[in-house]
Design an enzyme around this catalytic site. Structure first.
Site, short mmCIF file in Angstrom:
data_model
loop_
_atom_site.label_atom_id
_atom_site.label_comp_id
_atom_site.label_asym_id
_atom_site.label_seq_id
_atom_site.Cartn_x
_atom_site.Cartn_y
_atom_site.Cartn_z
CB CYS A 114 2.31 9.25 -3.64
SG CYS A 114 1.38 8.58 -3.45
CG HIS A 251 5.87 9.02 -1.92
ND1 HIS A 251 4.90 9.83 -0.53
CD2 HIS A 251 5.28 8.57 -1.85
CE1 HIS A 251 3.84 9.81 -0.93
NE2 HIS A 251 4.10 8.36 -1.30
CG ASN A 281 1.10 7.17 0.64
OD1 ASN A 281 1.36 8.51 -0.27
ND2 ASN A 281 1.03 6.53 -0.54
C1 LIG Z 1 0.67 -2.59 0.35
C2 LIG Z 1 2.07 -3.39 1.14
C3 LIG Z 1 1.80 -2.61 2.61
C4 LIG Z 1 1.93 -4.76 1.52
O1 LIG Z 1 3.09 -5.81 1.80
P1 LIG Z 1 3.50 -6.80 1.57
O2 LIG Z 1 4.20 -7.09 2.58
O3 LIG Z 1 3.95 -7.17 -0.05
O4 LIG Z 1 1.39 -8.08 1.64
P2 LIG Z 1 1.50 -8.71 0.54
O5 LIG Z 1 0.21 -7.49 -0.33
O6 LIG Z 1 2.26 -9.75 -0.17
O7 LIG Z 1 -0.10 -9.15 1.50
C5 LIG Z 1 0.36 -10.28 1.97
C6 LIG Z 1 -0.59 -11.17 3.01
O8 LIG Z 1 -1.41 -9.75 3.81
C7 LIG Z 1 -2.78 -9.44 3.89
N1 LIG Z 1 -3.11 -8.73 4.15
C8 LIG Z 1 -2.82 -6.70 2.97
N2 LIG Z 1 -3.35 -5.99 4.31
C9 LIG Z 1 -3.58 -6.49 5.16
C10 LIG Z 1 -4.14 -5.60 6.26
N3 LIG Z 1 -4.34 -4.54 6.10
N4 LIG Z 1 -3.75 -6.50 7.62
C11 LIG Z 1 -3.59 -7.94 7.01
N5 LIG Z 1 -3.47 -8.42 6.61
C12 LIG Z 1 -2.99 -7.83 5.45
C13 LIG Z 1 -2.73 -10.26 2.10
O9 LIG Z 1 -4.56 -10.19 1.97
C14 LIG Z 1 -2.27 -11.39 1.90
O10 LIG Z 1 -2.73 -12.26 2.59
P3 LIG Z 1 -3.12 -13.84 1.75
O11 LIG Z 1 -1.34 -13.98 1.46
O12 LIG Z 1 -3.68 -14.47 2.49
O13 LIG Z 1 -2.96 -13.15 0.17
C15 LIG Z 1 3.21 -3.01 -0.13
O14 LIG Z 1 2.92 -4.12 -0.76
C16 LIG Z 1 3.60 -2.29 -0.31
O15 LIG Z 1 3.78 -1.02 0.44
N6 LIG Z 1 3.60 -1.73 -1.53
C17 LIG Z 1 3.29 -0.37 -1.50
C18 LIG Z 1 1.89 0.11 -1.41
C19 LIG Z 1 2.66 2.00 -1.58
O16 LIG Z 1 4.10 2.07 -1.09
N7 LIG Z 1 1.66 2.77 -2.31
C20 LIG Z 1 2.23 3.74 -2.56
C21 LIG Z 1 3.04 4.65 -3.73
S1 LIG Z 1 2.68 5.70 -4.36
#
Ligand SMILES: CC(C)(COP(=O)(O)OP(=O)(O)OC[C@H]1O[C@@H](n2cnc3c(N)ncnc32)[C@H](O)[C@@H]1OP(=O)(O)O)[C@@H](O)C(=O)NCCC(=O)NCCS
Length: 324
Positions: A114, A251, A281
C-alpha cells in the site's frame, strides 16, 4: 541549477463494476452499517473477468497522457507500483508500454504494497534528478479483488481495484521550497511486522498467488502513529511545517486511520482528500486516485503543498511532500 520533478498530468481508471456494501450481506455475516462505521467504505470497484492490472494501468496512463497533452513516446520511463501484477513476470510497466504504444524508454515495477506509490514517486524523483529521464509516468494499479479470501469478512470488505497515474517532468527550480514539484520524502520499512499484513502464497514458497491475511487491530494502532510521524519527517526534510500544508493526500485504507492521522498532524479534515468511501482500499492505486479526484473536484491547484502518506505490508511506510 536545481532540478525539480514537477507534475504535468494525471489520470485515473476504475473498473465498471461497482459493489456496494450490501452485496456482502448475501454471503457473509456482515452488514452495510458495520462496514461504514468501522472503515468509512460504502462501495468499491472490482475488475471484470479478463480485466487485469495492466489493463487498469494502461487506461489510467492514457488518461494521464491526454491530460498532459503528450504521446506515449514523449515519456522516458514508466514505474508501476503494484502488488497484484498480471503475471509473475514481465513487469506490469512493460505491459503498459505495449498497451499504450510506447516504443522507447523503459519501464519497471515497484512493490511496497500500500506504500508502493510513495516509494515509486521517490524512485521517479531519483531518475529525474539524476538526468536518467526527462519525463516519468508513475502509476499505482491494483486488482486486490484477486487476492481476497471471500470467506474472511474482516478483510474482503475493505479492498477494491483501480489505477491512477501521474506524469512528472524534470524542470528547473530555484531550490527553495516554494518550487513546484517533489520537495522531500521519507521512506521506512521494518520486516519484523510481516505477520500483520501479508499474502499467504507466492512464487518461491507455495507456487500459488495466495490470499491476503491481516491483523486489522494491531495494524490500525501502528498506522496512525507511523503515518503522522512520516508525514512530519517529510515536511521537516522540505523545511516546511504542518501550517504550510494545503492538502493531505493519504492512502485510503480506513476513514478512522485517515482521521486519526489528520488529528495527530493537526490538519483539519476539510484539507484531507477522501475517496475511501467510493474506492475502498486500492493499495498502491489509492494515492494517485486521490490526487486525481482532488484535482477534478477543484481542490488541489498548481502551487498547493500536498503531503502524501501511506503504510502497508512489510510493514513499509512513507510520505512525500509535493508542491502540485
Ligand atoms: C479491519 C478493521 C476495519 C476492523 O475494525 P475494528 O474496529 O478494529 O474491529 P475488530 O477487528 O476489533 O473486530 C470487532 C468485531 O467485528 C467483527 N468483524 C470483523 N469484520 C466484520 C465485518 N465485515 N462485519 C461484521 N463484523 C465484523 C470481528 O470478528 C470482531 O468480532 P468479535 O468481537 O466477536 O471477535 C480495522 O481494524 C482496520 O481498518 N484496521 C486497519 C486495516 C488496514 O487499514 N489495513 C490496510 C493497511 S494498508
Amino acid at each position: 541549477m536545481t532540478l525539480r520533478s514537477v507534475v504535468i498530468g494525471c489520470g485515473r481508471y476504475l473498473p465498471d463494476r461497482i459493489v456496494p456494501n450490501s452485496e456482502f450481506e448475501k454471503t457473509l455475516d456482515t452488514n452495510d452499517e458495520w462496514i461504514r462505521t468501522r472503515s468509512g467504505i460504502e462501495r468499491r470497484h472490482f475488475a471484470g473477468d479478463g480485466e487485469f492490472t495492466s489493463d487498469l494501468a494502461a487506461k489510467a496512463a492514457n488518461a494521464a497522457l491526454a491530460n498532459a497533452g503528450l504521446d506515449a513516446d514523449d515519456v522516458d520511463a514508466i514505474i508501476v507500483a503494484t502488488s497484484t501484477p498480471d503475471l509473475t513476470f514481465p513487469s506490469v510497466a512493460t505491459m503498459v508500454q505495449q498497451k499504450i504504444g510506447m516504443t522507447r524508454g523503459f519501464g519497471f515495477d515497484v512493490q511496497a504494497v500500500c506504500a508502493g506509490f510513495v516509494f515509486a514517486l521517490t524512485t521517479a524523483n531519483g531518475l529525474l534528478l539524476s538526468g536518467q529521464a526527462k519525463r516519468v509516468m508513475v502509476i499505482g494499479a491494483e486488482t486486490f479483488s484477486r487476492i481476497m479470501d471471500w470467506t474472511d469478512r474482516a478483510t474482503c470488505v475493505l479492498f477494491g481495484d483501480g489505477a491512477g497515474a501521474l506524469i512528472f517532468e524534470a524542470q528547473t527550480g530555484t531550490g527553495k521550497n516554494s518550487d513546484r514539484g517533489i520537495l522531500a520524502a521519507d521512506l521506512n520499512s521494518d520486516g519484523r511486522y510481516k505477520d500483520m499484513l501479508y499474502v499467504d502464497g507466492g512464487v518461491s514458497s507455495t507456487g500459488t498467488s495466495g490470499k491476503l491475511r491481516m491483523q486489522g487491530n494491531a495494524l490500525f494502532r501502528q498506522a496512525v502513529e507511523k503515518l503522522a510521524a512520516t508525514a512530519e519527517t517529510a515536511l521537516e526534510n522540505a523545511g516546511l511545517t504542518r501550517d504550510d500544508v494545503d492538502w493531505v493526500v493519504p492512502h485510503q485504507a480506513n476513514i478512522r486511520i485517515i482521521q486519526g492521522t489528520a488529528r495527530k498532524l493537526g490538519v483539519p479534515m476539510e484539507q484531507v482528500i477522501q475517496t475511501v468511501q467510493d474506492h475502498g482500499n486500492t493499495s498502491a492505486a489509492s494515492i494517485p486516485l486521490a490526487f486525481c479526484v482532488g484535482v477534478e473536484e477543484g481542490k488541489i491547484k498548481p502551487g498547493d503543498l500536498c503531503i502524501a502518506e501511506a503504510i502497508g505490508g512489510g510493514l513499509a511506510w512513507g510520505a512525500v511532500a509535493l508542491r502540485w
